[in-house]
Write an enzyme that holds these catalytic residues in place. Sequence first.
Site, short mmCIF file in Angstrom:
data_model
loop_
_atom_site.label_atom_id
_atom_site.label_comp_id
_atom_site.label_asym_id
_atom_site.label_seq_id
_atom_site.Cartn_x
_atom_site.Cartn_y
_atom_site.Cartn_z
CB THR A 189 -0.94 0.02 1.22
OG1 THR A 189 -1.60 1.30 1.24
CG2 THR A 189 -0.22 -0.18 2.54
CD GLU A 334 -2.25 0.04 5.93
OE1 GLU A 334 -3.33 0.10 5.30
OE2 GLU A 334 -1.34 0.88 5.78
CE LYS A 443 -7.79 4.94 -1.77
NZ LYS A 443 -8.45 4.09 -0.80
CD1 TRP A 448 -3.36 4.16 -1.51
CD2 TRP A 448 -3.91 6.24 -0.91
NE1 TRP A 448 -4.21 4.09 -0.43
CE2 TRP A 448 -4.57 5.35 -0.05
CE3 TRP A 448 -4.11 7.62 -0.73
CZ2 TRP A 448 -5.40 5.77 0.98
CZ3 TRP A 448 -4.94 8.04 0.29
CH2 TRP A 448 -5.58 7.13 1.14
P1 AMP Z 1 -6.50 1.55 0.90
O1 AMP Z 1 -5.50 1.01 1.84
O2 AMP Z 1 -5.93 1.88 -0.44
O3 AMP Z 1 -7.72 0.69 0.85
O4 AMP Z 1 -6.96 2.95 1.48
C1 AMP Z 1 -7.52 3.08 2.76
C2 AMP Z 1 -7.89 4.52 2.98
O5 AMP Z 1 -8.84 4.93 2.00
C3 AMP Z 1 -8.54 4.81 4.31
O6 AMP Z 1 -7.62 4.96 5.35
C4 AMP Z 1 -9.27 6.12 3.98
O7 AMP Z 1 -8.38 7.22 3.99
C5 AMP Z 1 -9.73 5.88 2.54
N1 AMP Z 1 -11.09 5.32 2.53
C6 AMP Z 1 -11.45 4.03 2.41
N2 AMP Z 1 -12.80 3.91 2.42
C7 AMP Z 1 -13.31 5.14 2.56
C8 AMP Z 1 -14.63 5.69 2.65
N3 AMP Z 1 -15.71 4.92 2.56
N4 AMP Z 1 -14.74 7.02 2.80
C9 AMP Z 1 -13.66 7.82 2.86
N5 AMP Z 1 -12.40 7.38 2.78
C10 AMP Z 1 -12.21 6.06 2.63
#
Ligand code: AMP
Length: 547
Positions: A189, A334, A443, A448
């Site tokens: 990630t 994570e 994002k 990312w």
């Molecule tokens: P990832 O590890 O790429 O799945 O990203 C996780 C991160 O995405 C989280 O810590 C949030 O910052 C963002 N994220 C995931 N789901 C949501 C959601 N439903 N609303 C807002 N941010 C989200």
Amino acid sequence: MLGLMQSQNLLISGLLKHAARNHAAGQIVSRTHEGTTHRYTWAESERRARRLVRALQRLGVRESDRLGTLAMNGYRHLEVYYAAPGMGAICHTINPRLHPDDIDYIVNHAGDRVLFADPGFASLVSTIADAIKGCVRDVVILTDAANMPDVTLAPGMTLHCYETLMDTADEDYAWPDFDENTASALCYTSGTTGRPKGVLYSHRSTVLHAYAGALPDLFCNKATDRILPVVPMFHVNAWGIPYGCALTGSALVMPGRHMDGASLANMMNDERVNMTAGVPTIWLGLLQHLRASGDRLTTVKRIVTGGSAAPPMLIEAFRDEYGIRVEHAWGMTEMSPLGTYNSPKVAQAGLEGAAAVKHMLKQGRIGPGIDMKIVDGEGKELPWDGVAFGDLKVRGPWIASAYFGDEPGAALDQNGWFATGDVSTIDPEGFMEITDRSKDVIKSGGEWISSIALENIAVSHPDVAEAAVIAARHPKWDERPLLLVTAKPGHTIDPASVLKVYEGQIAKWWLPDEVLVVEELPHTATGKLQKTTLRIKYKDHYMGAAG
Ligand code: AMP
């Protein structure tokens, strides 16, 4: 005194064995790279996963070896998903959308022994071959002999065709038993600053996550469901759906690389999909297609959205125009990834109209088995009053304790909590709502972008004194990078020339949409860039942009 119940390791092969025995005819449907539709069953998938293990053994693959994949959602990728951990090796899914430099960093960091790739990523494999020759010995293209693409490998690496490899193997294999804490899968990630970090899942964490994810107030998987994960299998195991579907015997429908609105709508209707999951950008694309074409989704009842905040219009449009419920989930790589899910409790079940939408914008309640809290700057827990906001922390058996290569527990605070980098409120009913992000990243369309990487490149421009990249909201991509720069004394900056510096250094979609030349950038008392001030001022800079 110990209980007197049978002790059985929670293994990923157990999910597949269960599906093959109890849902033998349950369907797995895949749109292939070539555009054809492939169909088989959970029973056939289990047999082919065993065959794949036998093929991997002939390649010399051993327990704990990392097997990389550069692949979209499809049945061959699914076979790797089960064969690798089933034999005690590790399935390492790699995001092909990253810049090749990041991909070769990840492959080398993981020490991948074998690399599986879709034919569509043949040229990417050729590009990185030299940089990964230190660890990757075998490259397997996920196709048959008739569709093998040209791939140029480095000396010492061997190219294989997946189906040819499978033809040379047999199915004479019994899934072994071993410690459920054995590593099963690896996913990097870039959600935090700096280089990508690997999250190393275990069999136990994955099986527990599958059980919890299937619960009625979460994904609510049933044997009669037909589920289409648009979320790629290289994003946190497609949110655990390939495991969850085996657990419940649901049909698994996989779109391959065909993820535009029209292709998705066709596949959903043709395959009678009733539940689907992905990021808001995908749903906005689907909505745009439906509105433009007049198409309807004839069987879809629920859309799970996560990865970024769901815009209110998404929930309203699908509900009011198509009678489809958009359900909001939150999690992280994570966290396997499921953290919260917005299913109503008694008090919310009767909400209607605008009040219902306002509530559905919350990211939801924590799943059973894991826990969350919000804390202030001193680490003191804040009340669940829906008003106080603070750093969101989590803990539980499917949440990472450290990144790959680090000591167990290295990613946790002294009380065992993991800091998510999200800032949120929690209301008295336990519904969490993200209000901000403390991690400094962007994002875009569910992927990312590192602001630090973009800033470092911008300051290499001869006229730029200082650079700040912030996430600005965007109607289509959720967020896009906005670059703010100041000039060195006596210099003037040509914004176009700043963008030129990025050429070849980053994935194209990382390029800031705009460069703003400003007189000065705000700083904190300790001299750090004060991004919060910039985010407040420029957060809506792109909101007028055409979708
Ligand atoms: P990832 O590890 O790429 O799945 O990203 C996780 C991160 O995405 C989280 O810590 C949030 O910052 C963002 N994220 C995931 N789901 C949501 C959601 N439903 N609303 C807002 N941010 C989200």
